[in-house]
Enzyme design. Structure first.
Site, PDB file in Angstrom:
ATOM      1  N   HIS A 196       0.742  -1.157   0.336  1.00  0.00           N
ATOM      2  CA  HIS A 196       0.077   0.266  -0.229  1.00  0.00           C
ATOM      3  C   HIS A 196       1.289   1.290  -0.039  1.00  0.00           C
ATOM      4  O   HIS A 196       1.451   0.960   0.797  1.00  0.00           O
ATOM      5  CB  HIS A 196      -1.123   0.171   1.372  1.00  0.00           C
ATOM      6  CG  HIS A 196      -1.821   1.173   0.972  1.00  0.00           C
ATOM      7  ND1 HIS A 196      -1.626   2.721   1.937  1.00  0.00           N
ATOM      8  CD2 HIS A 196      -3.272   0.999   1.156  1.00  0.00           C
ATOM      9  CE1 HIS A 196      -2.689   2.895   1.427  1.00  0.00           C
ATOM     10  NE2 HIS A 196      -3.812   2.649   0.807  1.00  0.00           N
ATOM     11  N   CYS A 234      -3.551   2.576  -4.277  1.00  0.00           N
ATOM     12  CA  CYS A 234      -4.489   3.538  -3.700  1.00  0.00           C
ATOM     13  C   CYS A 234      -4.711   4.873  -3.903  1.00  0.00           C
ATOM     14  O   CYS A 234      -3.847   5.344  -3.581  1.00  0.00           O
ATOM     15  CB  CYS A 234      -3.840   3.434  -2.269  1.00  0.00           C
ATOM     16  SG  CYS A 234      -5.645   4.401  -0.833  1.00  0.00           S
ATOM     17  N   HIS A 261      -7.375   0.846  -4.423  1.00  0.00           N
ATOM     18  CA  HIS A 261      -8.813   0.869  -3.360  1.00  0.00           C
ATOM     19  C   HIS A 261      -9.023   2.383  -4.371  1.00  0.00           C
ATOM     20  O   HIS A 261      -7.586   2.912  -4.771  1.00  0.00           O
ATOM     21  CB  HIS A 261      -7.515   1.287  -2.284  1.00  0.00           C
ATOM     22  CG  HIS A 261      -6.954   0.997  -0.899  1.00  0.00           C
ATOM     23  ND1 HIS A 261      -6.031   0.652  -0.239  1.00  0.00           N
ATOM     24  CD2 HIS A 261      -7.244  -0.621  -1.021  1.00  0.00           C
ATOM     25  CE1 HIS A 261      -6.740  -0.345   0.761  1.00  0.00           C
ATOM     26  NE2 HIS A 261      -7.045  -1.212   0.180  1.00  0.00           N
ATOM     27  N   ASP A 306     -12.517   3.507  -1.092  1.00  0.00           N
ATOM     28  CA  ASP A 306     -11.970   2.930   0.328  1.00  0.00           C
ATOM     29  C   ASP A 306     -12.119   4.247   1.001  1.00  0.00           C
ATOM     30  O   ASP A 306     -13.007   5.598  -0.417  1.00  0.00           O
ATOM     31  CB  ASP A 306     -10.246   3.405  -0.477  1.00  0.00           C
ATOM     32  CG  ASP A 306      -9.069   3.122   0.719  1.00  0.00           C
ATOM     33  OD1 ASP A 306      -9.461   3.215   1.392  1.00  0.00           O
ATOM     34  OD2 ASP A 306      -8.095   3.583   0.696  1.00  0.00           O
ATOM     35  N   HIS A 307     -12.532   4.707   2.079  1.00  0.00           N
ATOM     36  CA  HIS A 307     -13.010   5.267   3.087  1.00  0.00           C
ATOM     37  C   HIS A 307     -13.908   6.128   2.385  1.00  0.00           C
ATOM     38  O   HIS A 307     -14.345   6.520   1.035  1.00  0.00           O
ATOM     39  CB  HIS A 307     -11.789   6.380   2.785  1.00  0.00           C
ATOM     40  CG  HIS A 307     -10.596   5.835   3.820  1.00  0.00           C
ATOM     41  ND1 HIS A 307      -9.574   7.003   4.551  1.00  0.00           N
ATOM     42  CD2 HIS A 307     -10.399   5.449   4.297  1.00  0.00           C
ATOM     43  CE1 HIS A 307      -8.744   6.133   4.875  1.00  0.00           C
ATOM     44  NE2 HIS A 307      -9.109   5.198   4.956  1.00  0.00           N
ATOM     45  N   TYR A 320     -14.824   4.226   7.243  1.00  0.00           N
ATOM     46  CA  TYR A 320     -15.895   3.105   7.644  1.00  0.00           C
ATOM     47  C   TYR A 320     -16.844   2.832   7.239  1.00  0.00           C
ATOM     48  O   TYR A 320     -16.834   1.521   8.067  1.00  0.00           O
ATOM     49  CB  TYR A 320     -14.094   1.848   7.673  1.00  0.00           C
ATOM     50  CG  TYR A 320     -13.418   1.384   7.078  1.00  0.00           C
ATOM     51  CD1 TYR A 320     -12.896   0.699   5.935  1.00  0.00           C
ATOM     52  CD2 TYR A 320     -11.806   2.416   7.135  1.00  0.00           C
ATOM     53  CE1 TYR A 320     -11.923   0.846   5.075  1.00  0.00           C
ATOM     54  CE2 TYR A 320     -10.911   2.208   6.603  1.00  0.00           C
ATOM     55  CZ  TYR A 320     -10.718   1.710   5.690  1.00  0.00           C
ATOM     56  OH  TYR A 320      -9.618   1.444   4.546  1.00  0.00           O
TER      57      TYR A 320
HETATM   58  C1  CS2 Z   1      -5.689   1.901   4.503  1.00  0.00           C
HETATM   59  C2  CS2 Z   1      -5.137   1.612   4.736  1.00  0.00           C
HETATM   60  O1  CS2 Z   1      -7.464   2.872   6.017  1.00  0.00           O
HETATM   61  C3  CS2 Z   1      -7.010   3.197   5.106  1.00  0.00           C
HETATM   62  O2  CS2 Z   1      -6.617   4.314   4.701  1.00  0.00           O
HETATM   63  O3  CS2 Z   1      -6.094   2.846   3.298  1.00  0.00           O
HETATM   64  O4  CS2 Z   1      -4.602   1.910   6.557  1.00  0.00           O
HETATM   65  C4  CS2 Z   1      -4.892   0.065   4.714  1.00  0.00           C
HETATM   66  O5  CS2 Z   1      -4.933  -0.588   5.442  1.00  0.00           O
HETATM   67  C5  CS2 Z   1      -2.981  -0.103   5.456  1.00  0.00           C
HETATM   68  O6  CS2 Z   1      -2.273   1.230   5.227  1.00  0.00           O
HETATM   69  C6  CS2 Z   1      -2.638  -1.264   4.169  1.00  0.00           C
HETATM   70  O7  CS2 Z   1      -1.625  -1.579   4.906  1.00  0.00           O
HETATM   71 MN    MN Z   2      -5.901   2.831   0.815  1.00  0.00          MN
END
Ligand code: CS2
Ligand code: MN
Length: 344
Positions: A196, A234, A261, A306-307, A320
């Site tokens: 990531h 990401c 992501h 993501d988020h 989340y």
């Molecule tokens: C994720 C990261 O919530 C987030 O931002 O994209 O925390 C991700 O899970 C970690 O960096 C991956 O190890």
């Molecule tokens: Mn991410």
């Protein structure tokens, strides 16, 4: 493409029975959360997680994350034991059909934000980052909501001291050492590693960050060419880097992007940003362009929204909650369907 959803295991307030009702979901991205970092994930814990997924008709092919012990990042002599443990965890995960492991190599801190509930005009709220606010903080006495508060102040200080003098080069060498150590386990288990990017993609509190831009990936693949050495693309993390052209990166990196992501952010000022709804028109990243670039480059990996924001009165785990990520998943699924059908 396989659409997935992050699930924080049995303690997640969002049940798997809800996740399976989101249209287009193939599976969840999850982890065993209560084994200390560096120890082997035992088979019975992995099987229990898998059973929950099976019972709800959801696949468990992606793990996010198997965290990397700080001794590995620091290159301490104890790292060999932790690398052997990591390899054993890979083997165990392979036995239940896991195909991809997401991890990161950020020293001490994972993602950093300065506000977890920035209000938008429509009454929703989301995570945001203000560089001046972050710089005003003392890393030795940090009270930032959201980041891993499992360190005691003493542990945190010792860890920060241990990183004194750590350079980008040394940290990168330690990443390569780690990857070379686990590649045989990945070959045997048929598992792809997916690093990531650093979030945000620049150094923090004097700690080097090394997965930040296009060149990071050139270096990574030339140092460890094994195809099991792959990435998590990401968009929201990389997208904060003003020089990162995400459409071009998606195109170039698609063959090694085993996991994507899709996170939207709105940039402001020189380094600030606020997370927002996934639609292209809501932020600074061209989601349609990114999806199109991935599809055209033959991407066949796992995707997740993501988020998300907090909407409809939800007060979810930062980034989340259920509702906005579910909306994001449907929007993204629609983009993939349209692009896939129009490029056939
Ligand atoms: C994720 C990261 O919530 C987030 O931002 O994209 O925390 C991700 O899970 C970690 O960096 C991956 O190890
Ligand atoms: Mn991410």
């Amino acid at each position: 493409m396989k659409m997935t959803f992050r699930w924080y295991g049995e303690k997640d307030s969002i049940p798997l029975s809800y996740i399976r009702q989101i249209p287009g979901m193939s599976g969840v991205v999850t982890a065993v959360y209560d084994i200390p970092v560096g120890e082997v994930w035992p088979m019975d814990r992995i099987l229990r997680l898998k059973e929950f997924c099976d019972q709800n008709g959801l696949e468990m092919e992606v793990i996010e994350s198997v965290p990397v012990h700080e001794d590995i990042k620091l290159g301490r002599p104890t790292r060999d034991r932790y690398i052997a443990n990591y390899a054993q965890t890979i083997e165990n995960l392979g036995r239940v059909g896991v195909k991809c492991i997401c991890y990161n190599f950020m020293p001490v801190f994972d993602w950093l934000r300065t506000n977890l509930k920035t209000e938008a005009e429509d009454g929703s709220n989301s995570l945001s980052y203000r560089h001046d606010e972050l710089m005003a903080l003392d890393p030795h006495d940090l009270h930032l909501p959201g980041w891993d508060e499992s360190y005691t102040p003493g542990e945190l200080n010792a860890l920060l001291d241990a990183y004194a003098g750590m350079t980008h080069e040394k940290l990168f060498e330690n990443l390569v050492y780690f990857l070379e150590g686990i590649m045989p386990a990945c070959d045997a288990a048929g598992i792809n590693m997916a690093i990531h990017p650093d979030d945000p993609p620049w150094d923090m509190f004097g700690l080097p960050r090394i997965i930040t831009c296009d060149e990071s990936y050139d270096k990574l693949f030339s140092a460890v060419p094994n195809p099991h050495n792959g990435i998590t693309l990401c968009t929201g993390s990389l997208g904060a880097g003003r020089d990162n052209d995400l459409v071009a990166m998606a195109k170039k990196l698609a063959p090694r992007s085993y996991f994507v992501h899709l996170r939207q952010i709105k940039l402001s000022g020189e380094l600030d940003f606020c997370e927002c709804g996934h639609l292209t028109e809501k932020g600074s990243l061209d989601m349609y362009g990114i999806v199109r670039a991935l599809v055209e480059a033959g991407f066949e990996g796992y995707v997740r929204p993501d988020h998300g924001r907090n909407i409809w009165g939800e007060d979810g785990k930062p980034g989340y909650g259920l509702y906005d990520r579910a909306l994001g998943a449907c929007y993204l699924y629609g983009l993939f369907e349209a692009v896939e059908k129009s490029t056939k």
